[in-house]
Design a protein around this motif. Structure first.
Motif, mmCIF file in Angstrom:
data_model
loop_
_atom_site.group_PDB
_atom_site.id
_atom_site.type_symbol
_atom_site.label_atom_id
_atom_site.label_comp_id
_atom_site.label_asym_id
_atom_site.label_seq_id
_atom_site.Cartn_x
_atom_site.Cartn_y
_atom_site.Cartn_z
ATOM 1 N N GLU A 179 79.609 4.275 -14.735
ATOM 2 C CA GLU A 179 78.230 4.617 -14.379
ATOM 3 C C GLU A 179 78.002 5.266 -13.078
ATOM 4 O O GLU A 179 78.630 4.503 -11.920
ATOM 5 N N LEU A 180 77.655 6.482 -13.170
ATOM 6 C CA LEU A 180 77.446 7.072 -11.669
ATOM 7 C C LEU A 180 75.980 6.726 -11.321
ATOM 8 O O LEU A 180 75.196 7.022 -11.997
ATOM 9 N N ALA A 181 75.901 6.103 -10.173
ATOM 10 C CA ALA A 181 74.537 5.743 -9.723
ATOM 11 C C ALA A 181 74.658 5.991 -8.147
ATOM 12 O O ALA A 181 75.565 6.664 -7.485
ATOM 13 N N SER A 182 73.243 5.840 -7.483
ATOM 14 C CA SER A 182 72.996 6.555 -6.057
ATOM 15 C C SER A 182 73.019 5.454 -5.217
ATOM 16 O O SER A 182 72.481 4.498 -5.170
ATOM 17 N N HIS A 183 73.599 5.943 -4.036
ATOM 18 C CA HIS A 183 73.453 5.066 -2.681
ATOM 19 C C HIS A 183 72.511 5.557 -1.758
ATOM 20 O O HIS A 183 72.610 5.189 -0.420
ATOM 21 N N GLY A 184 71.619 6.738 -2.146
ATOM 22 C CA GLY A 184 70.928 7.393 -1.158
ATOM 23 C C GLY A 184 71.967 8.642 -0.397
ATOM 24 O O GLY A 184 72.993 8.833 -1.093
ATOM 25 N N TRP A 185 71.318 9.456 0.325
ATOM 26 C CA TRP A 185 72.016 10.525 0.842
ATOM 27 C C TRP A 185 73.239 10.234 1.808
ATOM 28 O O TRP A 185 74.292 10.303 1.768
ATOM 29 N N ASP A 186 72.865 9.624 3.195
ATOM 30 C CA ASP A 186 73.715 9.579 4.101
ATOM 31 C C ASP A 186 73.498 8.069 4.828
ATOM 32 O O ASP A 186 73.707 8.193 5.879
ATOM 33 N N HIS A 187 73.288 7.033 3.797
ATOM 34 C CA HIS A 187 73.489 5.645 4.184
ATOM 35 C C HIS A 187 72.339 5.285 5.336
ATOM 36 O O HIS A 187 72.462 4.219 6.049
ATOM 37 N N GLN A 188 71.183 6.026 5.454
ATOM 38 C CA GLN A 188 70.066 5.831 6.053
ATOM 39 C C GLN A 188 69.331 4.696 5.379
ATOM 40 O O GLN A 188 69.087 4.602 4.332
ATOM 41 N N ARG A 189 68.982 3.372 6.105
ATOM 42 C CA ARG A 189 68.197 2.228 5.617
ATOM 43 C C ARG A 189 66.954 2.710 4.809
ATOM 44 O O ARG A 189 66.227 3.472 5.529
ATOM 45 N N ALA A 190 66.560 2.348 3.760
ATOM 46 C CA ALA A 190 65.288 2.375 3.255
ATOM 47 C C ALA A 190 64.193 2.097 3.992
ATOM 48 O O ALA A 190 63.032 2.762 4.024
ATOM 49 N N SER A 191 64.347 1.170 4.882
ATOM 50 C CA SER A 191 63.261 0.513 5.840
ATOM 51 C C SER A 191 63.127 1.425 6.945
ATOM 52 O O SER A 191 62.209 1.233 7.556
ATOM 53 N N ASP A 192 64.029 2.517 6.979
ATOM 54 C CA ASP A 192 63.611 3.456 8.237
ATOM 55 C C ASP A 192 62.969 4.399 7.868
ATOM 56 O O ASP A 192 62.534 5.349 8.713
ATOM 57 N N PHE A 193 62.527 4.672 6.601
ATOM 58 C CA PHE A 193 61.915 5.984 6.260
ATOM 59 C C PHE A 193 60.345 5.467 5.876
ATOM 60 O O PHE A 193 59.751 4.402 5.831
ATOM 61 N N LYS A 194 59.532 6.603 5.816
ATOM 62 C CA LYS A 194 58.329 6.542 5.493
ATOM 63 C C LYS A 194 58.248 7.076 3.886
ATOM 64 O O LYS A 194 59.354 7.587 3.446
ATOM 65 N N PRO A 195 57.343 6.735 3.139
ATOM 66 C CA PRO A 195 57.582 6.938 1.664
ATOM 67 C C PRO A 195 57.852 8.197 1.271
ATOM 68 O O PRO A 195 58.907 8.523 0.420
ATOM 69 N N GLN A 196 57.418 9.524 1.827
ATOM 70 C CA GLN A 196 57.868 10.834 1.304
ATOM 71 C C GLN A 196 59.077 11.171 1.744
ATOM 72 O O GLN A 196 59.856 11.726 0.991
#
Length: 285
Positions: free
Chosen positions: A82-99
């Motif tokens: 299975e090919l799955a996603s780890h995001g683009w460049d390993h930036q933590r999800a908690s560092d983002f705002k929703p958009q």
């Protein structure tokens, strides 16, 4: 009557040694292209190991890696994994705002699907960075077209963790979007990490095996095991200036990891995340 063996999820977080969160204070993203990349050769070794054992796994892959090594992505798919996603460049999800988070996971998904030629429905946040501060991340993943996540680690940890979260797969949005947490063992009032990574390198193999067997046999649940390609690479370059704790966690027992993985693959039944968890009855969070 003897119960059938439980199938567990064998998962790999596809990132290179210089991209781990613990090294972020020492290696800027702008330097990544200047570093010796070793992820391609390490993933090929993992694919060979899985081929010999006839195991299908899930590869949570960074968009950054896929963009530079498209053949690596094609080889994962060609192996039946299975090919799955780890995001683009390993930036933590908690560092983002929703958009911003939506844009990151959508971009990674689109590239992986374009290269791999298969739907990408699974996501794992770098450093298990979905928790009590950003539950909106599930909504954004669902909006981007994902069907499940494996991003909430229900343990106490200095960098991540949500110990009050459910230990097993649950409906994170009320609409069937599944969060399948990395495996823990309940001991008294605490959840003990039992799903791989540095803990698997730190603990004697027999303890890790006992934990997974308990989850399978006593709780009749599928376990989720994870590791990184750099963990089978003891010859990787050493990063200068790294603190003692980060150095210990990253480099401990790298030379033993591959042999332990071989034992693990032989001792349990393994499969892909999507085959195990999609369509499985789950509870509401």
């Amino acid at each position: 009557m003897q119960l059938a063996p439980v199938t567990n999820a064998f998962t790999i977080d596809v990132e290179d040694y210089f991209q781990v969160s613990a090294f972020a204070p020492y290696i800027a993203r702008s330097e990544w292209d200047l570093r010796e990349c070793r992820v391609e050769r390490n993933v090929e070794r993992i694919l060979d190991m899985l081929r010999r054992r006839e195991v299908r796994a899930t590869f949570f892959t960074l968009g950054w890696v896929a963009q530079r090594y498209p053949q690596l992505v094609r080889n994962i798919v060609a192996g039946g994994h299975e090919l799955a996603s780890h995001g683009w460049d390993h930036q933590r999800a908690s560092d983002f705002k929703p958009q911003g988070f939506y844009e990151d996971v959508y971009r990674a998904k689109a590239l992986l699907e374009d290269i791999g030629g298969v739907p990408v429905v699974g996501y794992r946040a770098p450093s298990f960075s979905i928790g009590r501060t950003n539950p909106w991340a599930f909504e954004e993943l669902e909006r981007a077209g994902y069907r499940y996540s494996s991003s909430v680690y229900p343990i106490v940890h200095d960098h991540y963790g949500m110990p009050e979260a459910p230990r097993f797969a649950f409906d994170a949005t009320g609409r069937g979007f599944i969060e399948a947490p990395p495996t823990t063992l309940r001991l008294g009032s605490r959840n003990l990490p039992s799903s791989g990574g540095g803990y698997f390198r730190l603990l004697p193999y027999g303890i890790s095996r006992w934990m997974l067997r308990h989850v399978n046999e006593a709780e009749r649940q599928s376990a989720i095991f994870y590791f990184h390609p750099w963990e089978i690479d003891p010859e990787q370059p050493r990063v200068a200036g790294v603190g003692r704790k980060a150095r210990f966690r990253h480099y401990l027992n790298l030379q033993r990891m591959e042999a332990r993985l071989e034992r693990l693959l032989a001792d349990f039944r393994w499969g892909r995340m999507d085959h195990i968890f999609l369509g499985t009855a789950v509870t509401n969070a």
